[in-house]
Design a protein around this motif. Structure first.
Motif, PDB file in Angstrom:
ATOM      1  N   LEU A  43      46.882 -80.114  18.527  1.00  5.44           N
ATOM      2  CA  LEU A  43      47.181 -78.767  18.989  1.00  5.44           C
ATOM      3  C   LEU A  43      47.927 -77.990  17.909  1.00  5.44           C
ATOM      4  N   PRO A  44      47.706 -76.673  17.844  1.00  2.00           N
ATOM      5  CA  PRO A  44      48.437 -75.858  16.855  1.00  2.00           C
ATOM      6  C   PRO A  44      49.947 -75.970  16.998  1.00  2.00           C
ATOM      7  N   ARG A  45      50.431 -76.081  18.255  1.00  2.00           N
ATOM      8  CA  ARG A  45      51.852 -76.281  18.495  1.00  2.00           C
ATOM      9  C   ARG A  45      52.000 -77.278  19.638  1.00  2.00           C
ATOM     10  N   GLU A  73      51.200 -66.125  22.841  1.00  2.00           N
ATOM     11  CA  GLU A  73      50.133 -66.337  21.871  1.00  2.00           C
ATOM     12  C   GLU A  73      49.965 -67.824  21.544  1.00  2.00           C
ATOM     13  N   ASP A  74      51.072 -68.578  21.469  1.00  2.00           N
ATOM     14  CA  ASP A  74      50.993 -70.011  21.167  1.00  2.00           C
ATOM     15  C   ASP A  74      50.339 -70.783  22.305  1.00  2.00           C
ATOM     16  N   LEU A 114      37.358 -68.819  29.789  1.00  2.00           N
ATOM     17  CA  LEU A 114      37.601 -69.869  28.800  1.00  2.00           C
ATOM     18  C   LEU A 114      36.331 -70.694  28.612  1.00  2.00           C
ATOM     19  N   VAL A 154      48.217 -69.557  24.562  1.00  2.00           N
ATOM     20  CA  VAL A 154      46.800 -69.180  24.599  1.00  2.00           C
ATOM     21  C   VAL A 154      46.024 -69.923  23.522  1.00  2.00           C
ATOM     22  N   ARG A 155      46.603 -70.025  22.328  1.00  2.00           N
ATOM     23  CA  ARG A 155      45.927 -70.712  21.230  1.00  2.00           C
ATOM     24  C   ARG A 155      45.748 -72.194  21.553  1.00  2.00           C
ATOM     25  N   ASN A 156      46.792 -72.822  22.110  1.00  2.00           N
ATOM     26  CA  ASN A 156      46.686 -74.233  22.495  1.00  2.00           C
ATOM     27  C   ASN A 156      45.624 -74.446  23.573  1.00  2.00           C
ATOM     28  N   LYS A 178      42.957 -72.581  24.374  1.00  2.00           N
ATOM     29  CA  LYS A 178      41.591 -72.387  23.874  1.00  2.00           C
ATOM     30  C   LYS A 178      41.143 -73.560  23.005  1.00  2.00           C
ATOM     31  N   GLN A 179      42.064 -74.069  22.184  1.00  2.00           N
ATOM     32  CA  GLN A 179      41.724 -75.209  21.334  1.00  2.00           C
ATOM     33  C   GLN A 179      41.415 -76.446  22.175  1.00  2.00           C
TER      34      GLN A 179
END
Length: 294
Positions: free
Chosen positions: A108-110, A229-230, A294, A232-234, A236-237
């Motif tokens: 995950l990005p974060r 934003e973090d 999604l 949402v990014r997690n 979607k990934q």
């Protein structure tokens, strides 16, 4: 008149006439008969299931969906007193009979939680054993490790890898010991491989996710104090990763390989798609919200 006649006459006058008694009998009270209920037919069962499905469809909140950003805002409002609560994404898939349980790994990005620390044991020898040691494996050895593992000396290990050349030798002795614990190396899970170094690097840099027997996948994707934003990014990934693992989305390389395999062996069965039914977002104390887009 004779005396006998006089007596009869006097007796009939003085005494009232004798009435006849009629006895009636009623039939005996029958025991209550318990009639066996007939088992419903297939047609009746289908009608019952259809009615129940129609009732479930009338739920006012059944078709309510929110965008991911709106759902995050609602959960923040509900969990306003718990800023350290965790967002959890729930993906429900249509598990068909005999289908493998969905599983995969993601970076995950974060990260929402600290990554799990793995203790890795590797069955390898020669050059592959040296590569495993350099990659960070905690215990490395060949067949001499079999007896130690069977005796429980390495129970602290959370992951066991093996090279294809040694798998037959260890499976006969350790299959019954490691199998129930989910640690037995297998090709399906990718723990039987020649690329030991690459697997260890992937293991240390990613987080494993796994569905249950019903095909429901749960994954923490952020904390309430994370920026929207973090989260949402997690989310979607993670959804993208699950779609690829369940066959709902494939990249160009996978499609090319599938076409090539189909051309070589047309009789080979195509891997079934484990369809995604619903995506929900919830938190520690809040209800699940169905997500759209999604």
């Amino acid at each position: 008149m004779s005396s006998s006649l006089c007596r009869r006459w006097l007796f009939s006058v003085i005494s009232p006439p004798i009435t006849k008694r009629y006895f009636s009998s009623s039939p005996a009270v029958l025991a209550k008969r318990v009639e066996k209920k007939k088992a419903p037919s297939k047609h009746q069962l289908a009608l019952i299931a259809k009615r129940k499905a129609a009732k479930r469809g009338k739920d006012a909140y059944a078709n309510e969906k929110m965008s991911l950003a709106d759902a995050i805002s609602v959960l923040r409002a509900v969990e306003v007193a718990r800023p350290n609560s965790t967002y959890e994404l729930i993906i429900r898939t249509a598990m068909s009979r005999g289908a493998p349980i969905p599983t995969g790994r993601i970076n995950l990005p974060r990260e929402a939680k600290p990554r799990k620390e793995y203790r890795i044991l590797v069955f390898a020898d020669g050059r592959q054993a040296d590569e495993a040691k350099k990659a960070g494996a905690h215990v490395v050895g060949g067949l001499e490790l079999v007896d130690a593992v069977a005796e429980g000396k390495h129970n602290s290990c959370t992951t066991i890898l093996c090279t294809p050349s040694l798998i037959r030798s260890i499976s006969s002795k350790l299959g019954r010991i490691l199998g129930p614990r989910g640690l037995m190396p297998s090709e399906r899970r990718g723990t039987v491989t020649d690329d030991i170094e690459g697997y260890i690097q992937k293991l240390q840099g990613t987080t494993e996710w796994r569905g249950d027997k019903t095909g429901t996948i749960k994954m923490p994707i952020g904390k309430l104090h994370f920026p929207i934003e973090d989260v949402v990014r997690n989310a979607k990934q993670f959804v993208l990763n699950v779609k690829r693992a369940t066959g709902n989305l494939s990249d160009a390389v996978a499609e090319a390989e599938a076409k090539a395999q189909k051309g070589k062996n047309s009789s080979k069965s195509v891997k079934p798609v484990n369809a995604i039914i619903r995506i929900l977002l919830s938190s520690t104390q809040a209800p699940g919200i169905q997500i759209k887009g999604l």
